[in-house]
Write an enzyme that holds these catalytic residues in place. Sequence first.
Site, PDB file in Angstrom:
ATOM      1  N   PHE A 100      -4.834   3.470  -1.147  1.00  0.00           N
ATOM      2  CA  PHE A 100      -5.653   3.266  -1.237  1.00  0.00           C
ATOM      3  C   PHE A 100      -5.240   2.627   1.061  1.00  0.00           C
ATOM      4  O   PHE A 100      -4.496   2.750   0.530  1.00  0.00           O
ATOM      5  CB  PHE A 100      -5.852   1.586  -1.319  1.00  0.00           C
ATOM      6  CG  PHE A 100      -6.297   1.716  -2.703  1.00  0.00           C
ATOM      7  CD1 PHE A 100      -7.484   1.635  -2.908  1.00  0.00           C
ATOM      8  CD2 PHE A 100      -5.100   1.762  -3.523  1.00  0.00           C
ATOM      9  CE1 PHE A 100      -7.636   1.782  -4.427  1.00  0.00           C
ATOM     10  CE2 PHE A 100      -5.579   1.801  -5.134  1.00  0.00           C
ATOM     11  CZ  PHE A 100      -6.840   2.137  -5.523  1.00  0.00           C
ATOM     12  N   ASP A 101      -6.017   3.049   1.622  1.00  0.00           N
ATOM     13  CA  ASP A 101      -5.973   2.383   3.205  1.00  0.00           C
ATOM     14  C   ASP A 101      -6.376   0.539   2.652  1.00  0.00           C
ATOM     15  O   ASP A 101      -7.087  -0.122   1.857  1.00  0.00           O
ATOM     16  CB  ASP A 101      -7.537   2.457   4.088  1.00  0.00           C
ATOM     17  CG  ASP A 101      -7.105   2.470   5.400  1.00  0.00           C
ATOM     18  OD1 ASP A 101      -6.127   1.516   5.493  1.00  0.00           O
ATOM     19  OD2 ASP A 101      -8.108   2.614   6.464  1.00  0.00           O
ATOM     20  N   GLY A 102      -5.515  -0.125   3.673  1.00  0.00           N
ATOM     21  CA  GLY A 102      -5.551  -1.675   3.784  1.00  0.00           C
ATOM     22  C   GLY A 102      -7.079  -2.403   4.279  1.00  0.00           C
ATOM     23  O   GLY A 102      -7.603  -3.101   3.363  1.00  0.00           O
TER      24      GLY A 102
END
Length: 563
Positions: free
Chosen positions: A417-419
């Site tokens: 995941f990206d943040g």
Amino acid sequence: LWKTCLKHNEPGMKYSKESLDAEKRKDSDKSGARLSTQGSQELTVPKTDSGGYPVRNQWSRTSQSPLTRAPSVDEPRSRNTVVKAPNSSSTSLTSSASPSQHESPPLQELEKLVSPQNTQIQPTAVVESLPPTPPELDSRRYDPSDSSPHNLTRELRQDPRDLQLRDYAHSCDSQEGISKTREYPRTPPTEWKSYDQRRLQYSTSVKVDHDCMSEVQQWQRQQQEEDEVDEAYWSSVSMLYEKIPSCARPRPPKPKHAITIAVSSRALFNMVDDRKIYEDEGLEKYMEYQLTNENVILTPGPAFRFVKALQHVNSRLRELYPEEQDLFDIVLMTNNHAQVGVRLINSVNHYGLLIDRFCLTGGKSPIGYLKAYLTNLYLSADSEKVQEAIKEGIASATMFAGAKDMAYCDKQLRVAFDGDAVLFSDESEHIAKEHGLDKFFQHETLFENKPLAQGPLKGFLEDLGKLQKKFYAKDERLLCPLRTYLVTARSAASSGARVLKTLRRWGLEIDEALFLAGAPKGPILVKIRPHIFFDDQMFHIESAQKFGTTTAHVPYGIAQKHT
């Protein structure tokens, strides 16, 4: 006698020996009821009824009558105490009553009756007595060997019919064939068999003579035998199929407990050529093409590896929790026509995908069915439908396949995941885009202890964390088939603390956190080899695609305006 003597000695009377003898004879005639047998006790004649049975006191249960009273120790016993006249069924003489009760018979008749020839008891007249009287009626125990008047009197009171029945019962018990109980063979517990097994082994349990049965009975018997044979056959068939592993298809979880992943047909399979036919030649040619090639298996698409990894997690969960319902449930969501469904079903079964629920909308948008299917994540190759689902509040992403092949791990589901604008909201990106990085770093340091707002995929990360805890509960942390990654362009020193504290406040665990500080994400993702990588910015998506990573673009946040 003494009185008589005194009477004769009255004045004027002369005492003589002859007179005394005459008086003796006269007294003996009057007291004929008194009889002395060898110095033994007196015999009395009991009262009898019309049937010849002794009469008892009907008002007293516990009182002992003279007929049932046992002789005391001090009283002498007589050898011949029962007198029974031959061929007499109405009277039985025992001890005689007082002279005032009966008229005394002549002395000669009594001597004949008391003689040994007449007083001998016949073998048929004496039988075994009844069991002892209950304690409340008679506390004395009965001894069959006792020949006292008490016991013999009880024998005379027995009903002759009862005595005959009891003699017959004793004679039956003495027979060897009847006294023995029938013994049945007992099957040891280790050889017990179920009802179906016995039915298979034995055709019929009871042998019936059909000649003695009516037509209705024969028809009922035939129907019963046919039912037994059919039941035995189907039980054997079910046992056969239960042993075949390929036929044991796990049941899908209940939708209210499952983590539903909706996947479009173009995301699951490679349908690029089919899409060109639709755009160039129209819907009719597209449907004709699908019907012609419905037995041609479609090739895997960008979400294929991800779906296979989800099934592996389900299988591991079922091993640890056989009745588990918190599983991944895959739904094929497409706007294709129902005629195309045959080719999709053939392709799903060919690859062994456990997809049981389909949604074929026939050209209409399937977004309206996402909430009805309780969808947790929607993956599609159509960016417009993904944006429509994002507006409906459903976590969605557009799938892109990698530019080259990559070896994926088949034993572990890996999700990266990206943040910002993926797990978290895009508030920090607003500051970075509008005020620059310096203001961004100052803002993150100032609000370090304030959790970030949630993004569109925060709920999906929670679902993954919930499944991970199930493996941790079974001490499977190191062998957990699910692993999560945080790959962000943030700097750990300036803005990393707020991200980690936000995850801690949410109660979520991330297995690996990678802070790249603006460096490209492609080379890092090659080392991770995730089945899917979620990001909100297209240049990170394109960078990962070049290295062969399967990516999913999340069209959410301020970054979409600058793209």
